[in-house]
Design a protein around this motif. Structure first.
Motif, PDB file in Angstrom:
ATOM      1  N   SER A  20       0.733  -1.235  -0.013  1.00  0.00           N
ATOM      2  CA  SER A  20       0.133   0.057  -0.022  1.00  0.00           C
ATOM      3  C   SER A  20       0.792   1.494  -0.020  1.00  0.00           C
ATOM      4  O   SER A  20       0.510   2.258  -0.615  1.00  0.00           O
ATOM      5  CB  SER A  20      -1.052   0.034   1.222  1.00  0.00           C
ATOM      6  N   ASN A  24       0.457   4.259  -2.787  1.00  0.00           N
ATOM      7  CA  ASN A  24       0.244   5.789  -2.670  1.00  0.00           C
ATOM      8  C   ASN A  24       1.288   6.547  -3.092  1.00  0.00           C
ATOM      9  O   ASN A  24       0.984   7.345  -3.682  1.00  0.00           O
ATOM     10  CB  ASN A  24       0.211   5.883  -0.838  1.00  0.00           C
ATOM     11  N   LYS A  30      -2.903   9.798  -1.040  1.00  0.00           N
ATOM     12  CA  LYS A  30      -3.041   8.347  -0.407  1.00  0.00           C
ATOM     13  C   LYS A  30      -4.473   7.903  -0.467  1.00  0.00           C
ATOM     14  O   LYS A  30      -5.665   8.759  -0.495  1.00  0.00           O
ATOM     15  CB  LYS A  30      -2.974   8.829   1.088  1.00  0.00           C
ATOM     16  N   ALA A  32      -4.835   4.274  -0.017  1.00  0.00           N
ATOM     17  CA  ALA A  32      -4.656   3.021   0.724  1.00  0.00           C
ATOM     18  C   ALA A  32      -4.222   3.091   2.102  1.00  0.00           C
ATOM     19  O   ALA A  32      -3.233   3.945   2.266  1.00  0.00           O
ATOM     20  CB  ALA A  32      -3.987   1.941  -0.019  1.00  0.00           C
ATOM     21  N   VAL A  34      -2.317   2.531   5.426  1.00  0.00           N
ATOM     22  CA  VAL A  34      -0.992   2.074   5.651  1.00  0.00           C
ATOM     23  C   VAL A  34      -0.585   2.025   7.385  1.00  0.00           C
ATOM     24  O   VAL A  34      -1.075   3.003   8.202  1.00  0.00           O
ATOM     25  CB  VAL A  34       0.071   3.188   5.029  1.00  0.00           C
ATOM     26  N   THR A  41      -4.038  -4.116   4.809  1.00  0.00           N
ATOM     27  CA  THR A  41      -5.272  -4.212   3.481  1.00  0.00           C
ATOM     28  C   THR A  41      -5.985  -5.577   3.624  1.00  0.00           C
ATOM     29  O   THR A  41      -5.542  -6.557   4.012  1.00  0.00           O
ATOM     30  CB  THR A  41      -4.438  -4.194   2.441  1.00  0.00           C
ATOM     31  N   GLN A  45      -8.089  -3.220  -4.019  1.00  0.00           N
ATOM     32  CA  GLN A  45      -8.247  -1.777  -4.299  1.00  0.00           C
ATOM     33  C   GLN A  45      -7.933  -1.567  -5.549  1.00  0.00           C
ATOM     34  O   GLN A  45      -6.413  -1.954  -5.767  1.00  0.00           O
ATOM     35  CB  GLN A  45      -8.007  -0.884  -3.032  1.00  0.00           C
ATOM     36  N   ASP A  60      -4.247  -3.485  -5.687  1.00  0.00           N
ATOM     37  CA  ASP A  60      -3.731  -3.564  -4.307  1.00  0.00           C
ATOM     38  C   ASP A  60      -4.264  -4.829  -3.670  1.00  0.00           C
ATOM     39  O   ASP A  60      -5.257  -4.893  -3.666  1.00  0.00           O
ATOM     40  CB  ASP A  60      -3.686  -2.280  -3.604  1.00  0.00           C
ATOM     41  N   ASP A 195     -11.412   2.220   6.047  1.00  0.00           N
ATOM     42  CA  ASP A 195     -10.151   1.795   6.273  1.00  0.00           C
ATOM     43  C   ASP A 195      -9.410   2.710   6.919  1.00  0.00           C
ATOM     44  O   ASP A 195      -8.444   2.326   7.607  1.00  0.00           O
ATOM     45  CB  ASP A 195      -9.432   1.382   4.831  1.00  0.00           C
TER      46      ASP A 195
END
Length: 300
Positions: A20, A24, A30, A32, A34, A41, A45, A60, A195
């Motif tokens: 991730s 990014n 950004k 995803a 982290v 994750t 995605q 990802d 997330d």
């Protein structure tokens, strides 16, 4: 006409190798979550990078590991299914350590994947490796996967990404873009917000609490003043974990909420009112009904 390359590139690897972080860094923003915790994750995605004459659709994936519960089985299935139909497989490894059993497991999976799909072996965290050990470490991973192009990067420090991207693009077929040039992901803001809330929990909490934690977005509304209202439930597996998440006098919950709200505001470019609550869902990682409600549905 100038050639245009476009295609899908699955990013696969064991937990915590920086998948991730790499996504990014490549997108320059950004999308995803982290954290230092494994399995940050949990779902596939898309990250869509559009540049002149090329569009790369990164997929990802969750880290492949030895599962200990039904959630882990779902994560592995998510990752392995991402290999189907992609144009390039990008295997990201942690070059600061020798190959692990999980790396060997992934190499075996890749060897059985579509054989015509090009493989790009990317040695990440190269900045943490002694230069004298680079060649030997690269050989250790290369020996696990034959006929793979090898690149060296540091996703966290954004080293070597340009060269890696150029190599990746040349592996893609010549065809028009799949997505509009201003689209960067297939995920809705609501999903990314969930997330980011879980990311704040993973960063702030310790011991086993983060691994047994899930987030459900209950409400996501746009208000007339341009602010977004988000209500979310944080699920834990035991009553004792609930107390840890809330913290003495509610301080931990406030800290988590403050951090998550800032990340969501940065993502959406507007103010956010975030309301969080904590609920116990006993052993939810092994409960099919709970997993289904949270969107972790293992396909048959």
């Amino acid at each position: 006409m100038t050639e245009h390359r476009s295609g899908f590139a699955a990013i696969i690897g064991r937990p915590n190798v920086g998948k991730s972080t790499l996504l990014n860094a490549l997108l320059g923003q950004k999308i995803a979550a982290v954290s230092p915790r494994p399995q940050t994750t949990r779902k596939r995605q898309l990250g869509i990078l559009t540049i002149e004459n090329a569009q790369v659709v990164f997929v990802d994936t969750p880290g492949i590991h030895n599962p200990k519960h039904m959630l882990g089985e779902f994560l592995n299935q998510e990752a392995q299914e991402a290999l189907d139909g992609v144009d390039v497989i990008l295997w990201l490894v942690d070059s600061s350590t020798a190959p692990t059993e999980e790396d060997i497991q992934i190499a075996d999976i890749l060897s059985k994947a579509a054989r015509r799909t090009p493989r790009l072996l990317v040695l990440n965290k190269i900045d943490m490796l002694n230069p004298d050990d680079e060649s030997a470490r690269g050989e250790e991973y290369s020996n696990l996967l034959n006929q793979a192009t090898v690149m060296k990067v540091s996703a966290a420090r954004r080293l070597g990404l340009g060269e890696m991207l150029e190599t990746l693009i040349q592996m893609l077929p010549e065809r028009p873009p799949e997505y509009p040039e201003d689209q960067v992901t297939d995920s809705y803001e609501r999903e990314i917000a969930g997330d980011l809330i879980r990311e704040a929990c993973l960063i702030r909490l310790r011991d086993e609490v983060p691994h047994g934690l899930a987030v459900r977005i209950d409400e996501f509304k746009e208000r007339e003043n341009g602010m977004a209202y988000i209500a979310a439930t944080i699920f834990v597996e035991r009553e004792s974990q609930k107390g840890i998440v809330i913290g003495e006098g509610g301080r931990m919950m406030k800290t988590i909420g403050s951090q998550a709200r800032k990340e969501i505001e940065d993502m959406g470019g507007r103010k956010v009112f975030l309301e969080l609550r904590v609920k116990v869902s006993k052993d939810w990682r092994n409960d099919p009904n709970a997993l289904k409600q949270l969107g972790y549905v293992k396909k048959k």
